[in-house]
Design a protein around this motif. Structure first.
Motif, mmCIF file in Angstrom:
data_model
loop_
_atom_site.group_PDB
_atom_site.id
_atom_site.type_symbol
_atom_site.label_atom_id
_atom_site.label_comp_id
_atom_site.label_asym_id
_atom_site.label_seq_id
_atom_site.Cartn_x
_atom_site.Cartn_y
_atom_site.Cartn_z
ATOM 1 N N UNK A 22 0.824 -1.212 0.000
ATOM 2 C CA UNK A 22 0.000 0.000 0.000
ATOM 3 C C UNK A 22 0.858 1.261 0.000
ATOM 4 N N UNK A 23 1.947 1.222 0.802
ATOM 5 C CA UNK A 23 2.854 2.367 0.850
ATOM 6 C C UNK A 23 3.525 2.593 -0.498
ATOM 7 N N UNK A 24 3.902 1.474 -1.146
ATOM 8 C CA UNK A 24 4.538 1.568 -2.454
ATOM 9 C C UNK A 24 3.570 2.178 -3.473
ATOM 10 N N UNK A 25 2.307 1.739 -3.426
ATOM 11 C CA UNK A 25 1.310 2.295 -4.332
ATOM 12 C C UNK A 25 1.097 3.788 -4.058
ATOM 13 N N UNK A 26 1.070 4.143 -2.770
ATOM 14 C CA UNK A 26 0.896 5.548 -2.411
ATOM 15 C C UNK A 26 2.062 6.396 -2.902
ATOM 16 N N UNK A 27 3.293 5.842 -2.756
ATOM 17 C CA UNK A 27 4.474 6.557 -3.242
ATOM 18 C C UNK A 27 4.416 6.749 -4.746
ATOM 19 N N UNK A 28 4.004 5.691 -5.452
ATOM 20 C CA UNK A 28 3.904 5.797 -6.915
ATOM 21 C C UNK A 28 2.862 6.831 -7.331
ATOM 22 N N UNK A 29 1.709 6.817 -6.629
ATOM 23 C CA UNK A 29 0.672 7.797 -6.943
ATOM 24 C C UNK A 29 1.150 9.215 -6.649
#
Length: 204
Positions: free
Chosen positions: A43-50
């Motif tokens: 989830x953190x990785x997705x948030x960083x990408x977004x």
């Protein structure tokens, strides 16, 4: 026939069920914790990408707005420069120029020829009673803020003779008239500013 008789008391079997439960609980806890950690990391990785994607879009939009602003500013500056050039090159109205030149004439001076070009050049033919009046008129032209440059290209009598060739006439002969030919360059910037201030003052 032999009979095996064990008179010793039987050992109680250790109760292993609580141990199995504890082990199972521990395993479930570890698996749950691992799942939560992995899920959190994803989830953190997705948030960083977004976040990165949003930042890139914001930066791209800012660049586009800056580019458009520069283009509009460049177009506006170009239009302003064109307008200024047009205003500088636009010919001045003849009437104020004639009025100013007339105000510099001596009492018995008369225009005989007037040619005005768009670049602010004037060829002016003037009639005088005396050659001194022609000289005074030239001096007044040079001292005028409306005039950038002025020169007397020729001075002749009404009979077509040059001043140097004119002899002193006797009293019973008619005095000749002097025809001065002037080349005048207008101070267009000063005149336009002067007329603009005059118009604005009149409008008030």
């Amino acid at each position: 026939m032999l009979i095996d008789i064990n008179l010793l008391p039987k050992k109680e079997r250790k109760r292993r069920l609580p141990v199995y439960i504890a082990i199972g609980t521990l395993c479930i806890t570890l698996l749950g914790t691992a799942f939560l950690l992995i899920n959190t990391q994803i989830s953190q990785q997705k948030l960083d990408n977004l976040t990165k994607d949003l930042d890139m879009k914001k930066e791209f939009r800012l660049q586009q707005e800056t580019a458009v602003s520069n283009v509009e500013s460049s177009d506006g500056a170009q239009q302003l420069q064109t307008a200024v050039q047009w205003a500088e090159q636009y010919p001045i109205d003849t009437v104020p120029v004639l009025e100013h030149l007339t105000s510099l004439l001596p009492e018995r001076g008369f225009f005989r020829q007037f040619t005005y070009t768009e670049d602010g050049m004037i060829n002016l033919g003037v009639q005088f009673d005396t050659s001194r009046q022609a000289a005074y008129f030239l001096n007044d032209l040079k001292n005028s803020d409306w005039i950038a440059e002025a020169k007397l290209s020729s001075l002749e009598t009404s009979q077509g003779e040059s001043v140097e060739d004119t002899s002193v006439l006797s009293e019973d002969k008619i005095m000749p008239r002097y025809l001065g030919q002037y080349e005048i360059s207008l101070n267009q910037a000063f005149i336009k500013n002067e007329l603009q201030e005059k118009n604005e003052g009149g409008a008030e």
